[in-house]
Enzyme design. Structure first.
Site, PDB file in Angstrom:
ATOM      1  N   SER A 139      11.805  21.146 -43.160  1.00  0.00           N
ATOM      2  CA  SER A 139      10.744  22.148 -43.094  1.00  0.00           C
ATOM      3  C   SER A 139      11.178  23.268 -42.162  1.00  0.00           C
ATOM      4  O   SER A 139      11.973  23.046 -41.236  1.00  0.00           O
ATOM      5  CB  SER A 139       9.452  21.506 -42.566  1.00  0.00           C
ATOM      6  OG  SER A 139       8.521  22.496 -42.150  1.00  0.00           O
ATOM      7  N   TYR A 152       5.245  17.442 -35.922  1.00  0.00           N
ATOM      8  CA  TYR A 152       5.844  17.555 -37.254  1.00  0.00           C
ATOM      9  C   TYR A 152       7.215  18.227 -37.171  1.00  0.00           C
ATOM     10  O   TYR A 152       8.191  17.763 -37.775  1.00  0.00           O
ATOM     11  CB  TYR A 152       4.914  18.361 -38.162  1.00  0.00           C
ATOM     12  CG  TYR A 152       5.432  18.553 -39.564  1.00  0.00           C
ATOM     13  CD1 TYR A 152       5.539  17.484 -40.447  1.00  0.00           C
ATOM     14  CD2 TYR A 152       5.806  19.818 -40.017  1.00  0.00           C
ATOM     15  CE1 TYR A 152       6.009  17.662 -41.746  1.00  0.00           C
ATOM     16  CE2 TYR A 152       6.270  20.006 -41.308  1.00  0.00           C
ATOM     17  CZ  TYR A 152       6.370  18.927 -42.165  1.00  0.00           C
ATOM     18  OH  TYR A 152       6.833  19.107 -43.446  1.00  0.00           O
TER      19      TYR A 152
END
Length: 245
Positions: A139, A152
């Site tokens: 990501s 995250y």
């Protein structure tokens, strides 16, 4: 990108319209025998029906990757695979000072520990068959530092580190390991949560738009395929230039 005769395991793919489901559909259309997974049996059944309706060779396995025993059970059920695409993940939002231990532990359990041990379980089979391909889905949060995504982002940075280490560790076994870094996508879940403009995130990219999941799935499929035979240890951005800004 011919996947004929290859068995592909894609985690976190048990929802119609998500990146992994679109990737599964693409790879199956190119001859791959696809195993998709997810935690929700009903959603997984719906995802599988769509693949079968498209004449795909596919099956769904319900898997809880939050526990080591669940990871081992999935590895046993999958058996030997030629391609592993690690996409299952949790996205805990929240400022660092408000993040609770349960959400933190769950994110690292699914995003990092499950990937680590699932890959470790499947690598011996790849070695025995003369090679394979592993693709970890990362990501832009791994390097950009977006607010409220500290946990995250840390899990995805860990995945990129594993990608580089594994690429070196298994190069002599003809096993390639790469990561693909998507940008904002109009997945079914994201559009439902943020609207068709995905909360304006597309405007944060150089191309000034969010991608269709198929655009990223094409990159994942390429990296996973034999056409990318000289690509390993790479983090391939399919993010509309977001990391370049």
């Amino acid at each position: 990108m011919d996947f004929t005769g290859k068995k592909i395991l894609i985690t976190g793919s048990g929802a119609v319209g998500g990146l992994s489901h679109v990737t599964a559909k693409l790879i199956a259309a190119r001859g791959g025998d696809v195993l998709i997974t997810g935690r929700d049996q009903e959603a997984g059944d719906a995802a599988l029906r769509e693949l079968i309706d498209a004449s795909a060779s596919a099956r769904f396995v319900r898997a809880d990757l939050g526990t080591v025993s669940g990871v081992r059970a999935l590895a046993d059920e999958a058996g030997d695979v030629d391609v592993l695409i690690d996409n299952a993940g949790l996205v805990p939002f929240g400022a660092t000072e408000t993040q609770d231990e349960e959400a933190y532990d769950a994110a690292f359990a699914v995003n990092v520990r499950a990937t680590f041990f699932l890959t470790a379980h499947l690598i011996p089979g790849m070695k025995a068959r003369g090679g394979g391909s592993v693709v970890n889905i990362s990501s832009t949060a791994s390097s950009r530092g977006p607010p409220e995504l500290a946990v995250y982002g840390a899990t995805k940075a860990a995945l990129e580190s594993l990608t580089r280490t594994w690429a070196v560790e298994w190069a002599s076994d003809n096993i390639r390991v790469n990561a693909v870094l998507p940008g904002p996508m109009t997945t079914t879940k994201t559009v439902a949560a943020l609207g068709p403009d995905v909360g304006g995130m597309g405007k944060t990219t150089a191309l000034a738009r969010a991608s269709d999941p198929l655009e990223v799935a094409e990159v994942v499929a390429f990296v996973a395929s034999d056409q990318a035979s000289y690509v390993t240890g790479a983090v391939v951005a399919a993010d509309g230039g977001r990391t370049a800004i």
